[in-house]
Design a protein around this motif. Sequence first.
Motif, PDB file in Angstrom:
ATOM      1  N   GLY A   1      -2.680   3.794  12.032  1.00 43.62           N
ATOM      2  CA  GLY A   1      -1.331   3.794  11.511  1.00 43.62           C
ATOM      3  C   GLY A   1      -0.929   2.318  11.238  1.00 43.62           C
ATOM      4  N   LEU A   2      -0.671   1.422  12.271  1.00 46.53           N
ATOM      5  CA  LEU A   2      -0.428   0.032  12.424  1.00 46.53           C
ATOM      6  C   LEU A   2      -0.966  -0.712  11.095  1.00 46.53           C
ATOM      7  CD1 LEU A   2       1.001  -2.278  13.348  1.00 46.53           C
ATOM      8  CD2 LEU A   2      -0.907  -2.822  14.934  1.00 46.53           C
ATOM      9  N   GLY A   3      -2.383  -0.687  10.875  1.00 48.71           N
ATOM     10  CA  GLY A   3      -2.965  -1.400   9.854  1.00 48.71           C
ATOM     11  C   GLY A   3      -2.331  -0.709   8.346  1.00 48.71           C
ATOM     12  N   GLY A   4      -2.442   0.543   8.394  1.00 48.12           N
ATOM     13  CA  GLY A   4      -1.973   1.098   6.869  1.00 48.12           C
ATOM     14  C   GLY A   4      -0.412   0.816   6.702  1.00 48.12           C
ATOM     15  N   ILE A   5       0.386   0.967   7.764  1.00 51.05           N
ATOM     16  CA  ILE A   5       1.750   0.736   7.501  1.00 51.05           C
ATOM     17  C   ILE A   5       2.231  -0.686   7.332  1.00 51.05           C
ATOM     18  CG2 ILE A   5       4.155   0.944   8.589  1.00 51.05           C
ATOM     19  CD1 ILE A   5       2.828   3.341  10.162  1.00 51.05           C
ATOM     20  N   LEU A   6       1.473  -1.498   7.957  1.00 52.14           N
ATOM     21  CA  LEU A   6       1.689  -3.116   7.858  1.00 52.14           C
ATOM     22  C   LEU A   6       1.455  -3.533   6.509  1.00 52.14           C
ATOM     23  CD1 LEU A   6       3.004  -5.580   8.872  1.00 52.14           C
ATOM     24  CD2 LEU A   6       0.867  -5.960  10.045  1.00 52.14           C
ATOM     25  N   GLY A   7       0.146  -3.003   6.014  1.00 53.73           N
ATOM     26  CA  GLY A   7      -0.478  -3.699   4.793  1.00 53.73           C
ATOM     27  C   GLY A   7       0.415  -2.910   3.748  1.00 53.73           C
ATOM     28  N   ASP A   8       1.064  -1.783   3.465  1.00 52.32           N
ATOM     29  CA  ASP A   8       2.012  -1.280   2.692  1.00 52.32           C
ATOM     30  C   ASP A   8       3.193  -2.091   2.579  1.00 52.32           C
ATOM     31  OD1 ASP A   8       0.137   0.737   1.960  1.00 52.32           O
ATOM     32  OD2 ASP A   8       1.050   2.283   3.135  1.00 52.32           O
ATOM     33  N   ARG A   9       3.888  -2.444   3.809  1.00 53.89           N
ATOM     34  CA  ARG A   9       5.110  -3.418   4.160  1.00 53.89           C
ATOM     35  C   ARG A   9       4.841  -4.824   3.370  1.00 53.89           C
ATOM     36  NH1 ARG A   9       9.368  -1.975   6.994  1.00 53.89           N
ATOM     37  NH2 ARG A   9       9.313   0.126   8.032  1.00 53.89           N
ATOM     38  N   LEU A  10       3.473  -5.215   3.786  1.00 56.90           N
ATOM     39  CA  LEU A  10       3.387  -6.624   3.010  1.00 56.90           C
ATOM     40  C   LEU A  10       3.110  -6.531   1.805  1.00 56.90           C
ATOM     41  CD1 LEU A  10       1.607  -8.129   6.059  1.00 56.90           C
ATOM     42  CD2 LEU A  10       3.763  -8.250   5.586  1.00 56.90           C
ATOM     43  N   ALA A  11       2.755  -5.428   1.059  1.00 62.16           N
ATOM     44  CA  ALA A  11       2.661  -5.582  -0.263  1.00 62.16           C
ATOM     45  C   ALA A  11       3.758  -5.888  -1.104  1.00 62.16           C
ATOM     46  CB  ALA A  11       1.938  -4.044  -0.541  1.00 62.16           C
ATOM     47  N   ASP A  12       4.899  -5.663  -0.637  1.00 59.33           N
ATOM     48  CA  ASP A  12       6.253  -6.142  -1.381  1.00 59.33           C
ATOM     49  C   ASP A  12       6.629  -7.283  -0.664  1.00 59.33           C
ATOM     50  OD1 ASP A  12       5.916  -3.471  -2.439  1.00 59.33           O
ATOM     51  OD2 ASP A  12       6.888  -2.330  -1.040  1.00 59.33           O
ATOM     52  N   GLN A  13       6.131  -7.975   0.137  1.00 56.51           N
ATOM     53  CA  GLN A  13       6.606  -9.179   0.532  1.00 56.51           C
ATOM     54  C   GLN A  13       6.346 -10.218  -0.124  1.00 56.51           C
ATOM     55  OE1 GLN A  13       8.103  -8.974   3.685  1.00 56.51           O
ATOM     56  NE2 GLN A  13       8.722 -11.223   3.808  1.00 56.51           N
ATOM     57  N   PRO A  14       7.362 -11.034  -0.853  1.00 52.91           N
ATOM     58  CA  PRO A  14       7.108 -12.047  -1.703  1.00 52.91           C
ATOM     59  C   PRO A  14       6.108 -13.347  -0.988  1.00 52.91           C
ATOM     60  CG  PRO A  14       9.172 -12.176  -0.946  1.00 52.91           C
ATOM     61  CD  PRO A  14       8.645 -11.065  -0.664  1.00 52.91           C
ATOM     62  N   GLY A  15       5.435 -13.861  -1.729  1.00 58.39           N
ATOM     63  CA  GLY A  15       4.520 -15.047  -1.113  1.00 58.39           C
ATOM     64  C   GLY A  15       3.344 -14.653  -0.573  1.00 58.39           C
ATOM     65  N   VAL A  16       3.129 -13.378  -0.324  1.00 56.15           N
ATOM     66  CA  VAL A  16       1.868 -13.082   0.371  1.00 56.15           C
ATOM     67  C   VAL A  16       0.956 -12.222  -0.422  1.00 56.15           C
ATOM     68  CG1 VAL A  16       1.065 -11.429   2.456  1.00 56.15           C
ATOM     69  CG2 VAL A  16       3.562 -12.625   2.639  1.00 56.15           C
TER      70      VAL A  16
ATOM     71  N   PRO B   1      -2.834 -10.836  -1.497  1.00 59.45           N
ATOM     72  CA  PRO B   1      -3.631  -9.762  -0.914  1.00 59.45           C
ATOM     73  C   PRO B   1      -4.902 -10.445   0.231  1.00 59.45           C
ATOM     74  CG  PRO B   1      -3.814  -9.539  -3.310  1.00 59.45           C
ATOM     75  CD  PRO B   1      -3.165 -10.717  -3.099  1.00 59.45           C
ATOM     76  N   ALA B   2      -5.374 -11.645   0.109  1.00 60.63           N
ATOM     77  CA  ALA B   2      -5.983 -12.097   0.994  1.00 60.63           C
ATOM     78  C   ALA B   2      -5.465 -12.286   2.187  1.00 60.63           C
ATOM     79  CB  ALA B   2      -6.803 -13.308   0.345  1.00 60.63           C
ATOM     80  N   GLN B   3      -4.014 -13.170   2.121  1.00 61.52           N
ATOM     81  CA  GLN B   3      -3.400 -13.174   3.187  1.00 61.52           C
ATOM     82  C   GLN B   3      -2.864 -11.916   4.088  1.00 61.52           C
ATOM     83  OE1 GLN B   3      -0.395 -15.745   0.900  1.00 61.52           O
ATOM     84  NE2 GLN B   3      -0.879 -17.409   2.403  1.00 61.52           N
ATOM     85  N   ARG B   4      -2.612 -10.970   3.146  1.00 62.79           N
ATOM     86  CA  ARG B   4      -2.063  -9.833   3.612  1.00 62.79           C
ATOM     87  C   ARG B   4      -3.154  -9.139   4.637  1.00 62.79           C
ATOM     88  NH1 ARG B   4      -0.922  -7.345  -0.597  1.00 62.79           N
ATOM     89  NH2 ARG B   4      -2.654  -6.042  -0.884  1.00 62.79           N
ATOM     90  N   GLU B   5      -4.293  -9.231   3.919  1.00 60.16           N
ATOM     91  CA  GLU B   5      -5.555  -8.683   4.865  1.00 60.16           C
ATOM     92  C   GLU B   5      -5.685  -9.339   6.204  1.00 60.16           C
ATOM     93  OE1 GLU B   5     -10.243  -7.719   4.119  1.00 60.16           O
ATOM     94  OE2 GLU B   5      -8.982  -7.879   2.646  1.00 60.16           O
ATOM     95  N   GLN B   6      -5.625 -10.669   6.087  1.00 63.53           N
ATOM     96  CA  GLN B   6      -5.889 -11.524   7.170  1.00 63.53           C
ATOM     97  C   GLN B   6      -4.621 -11.167   8.282  1.00 63.53           C
ATOM     98  OE1 GLN B   6      -5.544 -15.757   6.414  1.00 63.53           O
ATOM     99  NE2 GLN B   6      -6.603 -16.223   8.512  1.00 63.53           N
ATOM    100  N   ILE B   7      -3.479 -11.161   8.002  1.00 60.83           N
ATOM    101  CA  ILE B   7      -2.207 -10.999   8.827  1.00 60.83           C
ATOM    102  C   ILE B   7      -2.299  -9.606   9.178  1.00 60.83           C
ATOM    103  CG2 ILE B   7       0.135 -10.493   9.049  1.00 60.83           C
ATOM    104  CD1 ILE B   7       0.688 -12.522   6.677  1.00 60.83           C
TER     105      ILE B   7
END
Length: 541
Positions: free
Chosen positions: A439-454, A456-462
Amino acid sequence: MPVQGRARWWGLLAISLGVATIIVDATIVNVAVPAIIRDLGITATDAQWVQEAYTLVFAALLLVAGRFADRAGRRRAFVAGVVVFVAASVLAAVAGSGEALIGARVLQGLGGAMILPTSLSLLNATFTGREKGIAFAIWGSTIGGAAALGPLLGGWLTTELSWRWAFGINVPVGALVVAATLALVRESRDERAERGLDWLGALLSVVGMTGVVFALIEGRTYGWWEREKPFSLFGLDWTAAISPVPVAGLVGLVTLAVFVAHQVRRSRSGRAALLDLSLFRIGSFRNAVVAAAIVSLGEFGLLFALPLWYQNVLGYSAFDTGLALLPLAVGSFLASGLGAPLVQRWGAARVVQVGVAAELAGIAGLGTVVAPDTSWWAPLGFLFLYGVGVGLATAQLTGVSLREVPVRQSGQGSGVQSTARQVGSALGIAVLGTVLFAGLGGILGDRLADQPGVDPAQREQIVAAVRESAGAAIGGLAADPRTAPIAEEAKAAFSDATRYAAFSAAGFLLVGLLACARLPRDHPEPSPPSRQPTPATTSGG
């Protein structure tokens, strides 16, 4: 001479203190692990085995230890378990390497496995009638209270002294338990036990339980099918593409099936068997063991997630986290005083049902208040209710399972009951851990998808860093102004995942409550006469 009167109750306190020691040790190390990693310079894999070697050996040996206690003497087995546990604690406290510490934890698991089922069989052999219900209530409240006090004690010892004292404190406590047990608890054993030892049954039981429990504990870490990270232990490396988890689980299940067939064959031929399968013809025992396994799925699994949420989202220290969980311990201890009069009024089965319902309400309530900005006071009432439920349900469910088991077989019965609870707990932690981190991985990935400046590669790493560190990476993100907004998203995602884990635990408890409806109805027990008869199956020690 037999121990009678008030001395039995002091003996009960000694037994409960011994049980509290092993339960605290199972939770206290979780808080000390960061300090252990820094001091010994061990890898994350070694640190994981420091935590889980104990649980694995403990669960695998419960059934064997219970049968051994029936044959060799329950007090003798209990004292031997405490001695082994204390000696292993000394080795852990002075360990100079990760390998030495893991080895000491394996020995601690052996000692713990000798203590837990033997403590139950000692109570079953020492107390009768209404007093037995009171004794099991005190024992049960010890389990819940110790589980909550572990992080508090571990945080204080690690912060103020050293992580080594998390193990060293077991030495004076163990010495007190041994002395009090020898002075205040009488010996008892199965005088009609068959001659001969079922060595093959013992081996099959240990191998089977080790495989199943390993799979349940390590599935999230190493992968349920494909190997997701390197696996090594004591210099041995697993290099196959398939994860060791399904292999261990399959070997465990097949071995347990062979174990059951072996027990049936030995019983029919009149030879000594590790497990007397006739126990399962006792309706109260059979139904209570099934209910205990199901209830354990949700009972303690959330205690895995809550400390992570308190420390990594709310920013609590290890000691503050222990304080935050203290209402659970208070509620559990209070339940020991409520259990006996409630059993007298309603009967044990009804008290179990009330306890599980209280746990369900408490955990579901916790799910409603978990958030990144939760006030310190918001979870207190739900934790207290959760603790009351644990104190009522754990004690009386244990009492119901052993109520009609002959005293001479109480070690076997206690081992089966304890094993069912441990397997249920391991499965619950596996499922809730998967819910939490998936749940943490899925929810955080969705939230960071809308984060400016992040990107896909950075999002996956975070996402990977936060998930694999169990949230510990959030603090580093929050400390850097450039990544502070990402830290806020991670806190929200971790809170949402913790909420889902809480509701999943509540769902398990709902199924457990339905299972408890099958417990045999009993009648409230009358007040005992002034003198209790001495069980005929015990022998002076």
